[in-house]
Design a protein around this motif. Sequence first.
Motif, PDB file in Angstrom:
ATOM      1  N   ALA A 180       0.829  -1.212   0.000  1.00 26.74           N
ATOM      2  CA  ALA A 180       0.000   0.000   0.000  1.00 26.74           C
ATOM      3  C   ALA A 180       0.861   1.259   0.000  1.00 26.74           C
ATOM      4  N   SER A 181       1.888   1.285   0.853  1.00 27.25           N
ATOM      5  CA  SER A 181       2.720   2.490   0.914  1.00 27.25           C
ATOM      6  C   SER A 181       3.560   2.648  -0.356  1.00 27.25           C
ATOM      7  N   ARG A 182       3.979   1.534  -0.950  1.00 27.01           N
ATOM      8  CA  ARG A 182       4.744   1.607  -2.206  1.00 27.01           C
ATOM      9  C   ARG A 182       3.886   2.190  -3.326  1.00 27.01           C
ATOM     10  N   TYR A 183       2.669   1.693  -3.482  1.00 27.15           N
ATOM     11  CA  TYR A 183       1.770   2.234  -4.508  1.00 27.15           C
ATOM     12  C   TYR A 183       1.461   3.706  -4.237  1.00 27.15           C
ATOM     13  N   GLN A 184       1.315   4.057  -2.987  1.00 27.53           N
ATOM     14  CA  GLN A 184       1.040   5.444  -2.638  1.00 27.53           C
ATOM     15  C   GLN A 184       2.207   6.340  -3.060  1.00 27.53           C
ATOM     16  N   LEU A 185       3.426   5.916  -2.776  1.00 24.29           N
ATOM     17  CA  LEU A 185       4.591   6.734  -3.133  1.00 24.29           C
ATOM     18  C   LEU A 185       4.810   6.796  -4.641  1.00 24.29           C
ATOM     19  N   ILE A 186       4.529   5.701  -5.331  1.00 25.57           N
ATOM     20  CA  ILE A 186       4.648   5.709  -6.796  1.00 25.57           C
ATOM     21  C   ILE A 186       3.699   6.743  -7.396  1.00 25.57           C
ATOM     22  N   HIS A 187       2.489   6.785  -6.875  1.00 23.30           N
ATOM     23  CA  HIS A 187       1.510   7.727  -7.438  1.00 23.30           C
ATOM     24  C   HIS A 187       1.747   9.158  -6.961  1.00 23.30           C
ATOM     25  N   ALA A 188       2.408   9.330  -5.826  1.00 23.43           N
ATOM     26  CA  ALA A 188       2.832  10.679  -5.433  1.00 23.43           C
ATOM     27  C   ALA A 188       3.856  11.201  -6.434  1.00 23.43           C
ATOM     28  N   ALA A 189       4.785  10.343  -6.827  1.00 21.16           N
ATOM     29  CA  ALA A 189       5.785  10.743  -7.829  1.00 21.16           C
ATOM     30  C   ALA A 189       5.123  11.032  -9.173  1.00 21.16           C
ATOM     31  N   ALA A 190       4.132  10.225  -9.536  1.00 18.59           N
ATOM     32  CA  ALA A 190       3.409  10.466 -10.789  1.00 18.59           C
ATOM     33  C   ALA A 190       2.663  11.795 -10.746  1.00 18.59           C
ATOM     34  N   LEU A 191       2.044  12.096  -9.606  1.00 20.47           N
ATOM     35  CA  LEU A 191       1.355  13.387  -9.447  1.00 20.47           C
ATOM     36  C   LEU A 191       2.337  14.551  -9.551  1.00 20.47           C
ATOM     37  N   LEU A 192       3.506  14.382  -8.956  1.00 19.98           N
ATOM     38  CA  LEU A 192       4.528  15.424  -9.029  1.00 19.98           C
ATOM     39  C   LEU A 192       4.981  15.623 -10.478  1.00 19.98           C
ATOM     40  N   ALA A 193       5.182  14.528 -11.183  1.00 20.43           N
ATOM     41  CA  ALA A 193       5.608  14.620 -12.584  1.00 20.43           C
ATOM     42  C   ALA A 193       4.551  15.296 -13.445  1.00 20.43           C
ATOM     43  N   ILE A 194       3.303  14.941 -13.238  1.00 23.22           N
ATOM     44  CA  ILE A 194       2.249  15.541 -14.070  1.00 23.22           C
ATOM     45  C   ILE A 194       2.067  17.020 -13.738  1.00 23.22           C
ATOM     46  N   SER A 195       2.355  17.395 -12.484  1.00 23.27           N
ATOM     47  CA  SER A 195       2.247  18.814 -12.128  1.00 23.27           C
ATOM     48  C   SER A 195       3.306  19.641 -12.850  1.00 23.27           C
ATOM     49  N   ALA A 196       4.432  19.017 -13.142  1.00 20.45           N
ATOM     50  CA  ALA A 196       5.525  19.720 -13.827  1.00 20.45           C
ATOM     51  C   ALA A 196       5.417  19.636 -15.343  1.00 20.45           C
ATOM     52  N   SER A 197       4.522  18.781 -15.831  1.00 18.97           N
ATOM     53  CA  SER A 197       4.461  18.532 -17.277  1.00 18.97           C
ATOM     54  C   SER A 197       3.734  19.614 -18.066  1.00 18.97           C
ATOM     55  N   GLY A 198       2.920  20.408 -17.402  1.00 20.18           N
ATOM     56  CA  GLY A 198       2.134  21.408 -18.108  1.00 20.18           C
ATOM     57  C   GLY A 198       0.841  20.857 -18.683  1.00 20.18           C
ATOM     58  N   ARG A 199       0.589  19.605 -18.464  1.00 18.54           N
ATOM     59  CA  ARG A 199      -0.661  18.985 -18.936  1.00 18.54           C
ATOM     60  C   ARG A 199      -1.842  19.661 -18.246  1.00 18.54           C
ATOM     61  N   ARG A 200      -2.883  19.952 -18.999  1.00 19.48           N
ATOM     62  CA  ARG A 200      -3.986  20.746 -18.471  1.00 19.48           C
ATOM     63  C   ARG A 200      -5.144  19.903 -17.936  1.00 19.48           C
ATOM     64  N   SER A 201      -5.215  18.652 -18.266  1.00 20.95           N
ATOM     65  CA  SER A 201      -6.341  17.827 -17.846  1.00 20.95           C
ATOM     66  C   SER A 201      -6.222  17.437 -16.373  1.00 20.95           C
ATOM     67  N   LEU A 202      -7.341  17.481 -15.690  1.00 18.86           N
ATOM     68  CA  LEU A 202      -7.394  17.058 -14.285  1.00 18.86           C
ATOM     69  C   LEU A 202      -7.733  15.575 -14.140  1.00 18.86           C
ATOM     70  N   ILE A 203      -7.977  14.892 -15.233  1.00 16.14           N
ATOM     71  CA  ILE A 203      -8.462  13.513 -15.156  1.00 16.14           C
ATOM     72  C   ILE A 203      -7.472  12.610 -14.432  1.00 16.14           C
ATOM     73  N   ALA A 204      -6.226  12.566 -14.882  1.00 15.96           N
ATOM     74  CA  ALA A 204      -5.242  11.673 -14.250  1.00 15.96           C
ATOM     75  C   ALA A 204      -5.001  12.037 -12.781  1.00 15.96           C
ATOM     76  N   PRO A 205      -4.773  13.314 -12.439  1.00 14.62           N
ATOM     77  CA  PRO A 205      -4.557  13.618 -11.022  1.00 14.62           C
ATOM     78  C   PRO A 205      -5.737  13.258 -10.123  1.00 14.62           C
ATOM     79  N   VAL A 206      -6.953  13.480 -10.599  1.00 17.02           N
ATOM     80  CA  VAL A 206      -8.127  13.141  -9.791  1.00 17.02           C
ATOM     81  C   VAL A 206      -8.242  11.625  -9.632  1.00 17.02           C
ATOM     82  N   LEU A 207      -8.069  10.896 -10.726  1.00 19.16           N
ATOM     83  CA  LEU A 207      -8.154   9.434 -10.652  1.00 19.16           C
ATOM     84  C   LEU A 207      -7.057   8.859  -9.764  1.00 19.16           C
ATOM     85  N   TRP A 208      -5.827   9.361  -9.889  1.00 21.50           N
ATOM     86  CA  TRP A 208      -4.724   8.856  -9.061  1.00 21.50           C
ATOM     87  C   TRP A 208      -4.927   9.183  -7.589  1.00 21.50           C
TER      88      TRP A 208
END
Length: 117
Positions: free
Chosen positions: A44-72
């Motif tokens: 559980a904690s590993r999946y949580q940290l993986i998706h925290a990193a994914a959220l951080l990456a998407i925040s830096a990507s400039g992507r405008r859609s909220l779909i992935a961050p909300v789903l993650w």
Amino acid sequence: MTSIFALRCAAIVGATGVAFGAYGAHGLKKFVPEPEKVEMWGTASRYQLIHAAALLAISASGRRSLIAPVLWTAGTLMFSGSIYCLVLDNQRFKALGPVTPLGGLLLIAGWLSLLAP
């Protein structure tokens, strides 16, 4: 707006992921003697940290859609959160059993949403 939302979610998901991971590594065994439950907590904690990193990456990507961050974010809360509860008290939180795979499906859907332009 999207990058701020994703960054804030990354901060919360990441900070709590580190805290839950540390608790799982150093304190959980005092209360949960079953090794398979400690391993579930680690998953559980590993999946949580993986998706925290994914959220951080998407925040830096400039992507405008909220779909992935909300789903993650929702998927992490449901997947990891239900596992944490079930490990701590399976009887009390047994109703959360079906929530775990639903959270996993939201995590997968978040990744697949990145295919959309």
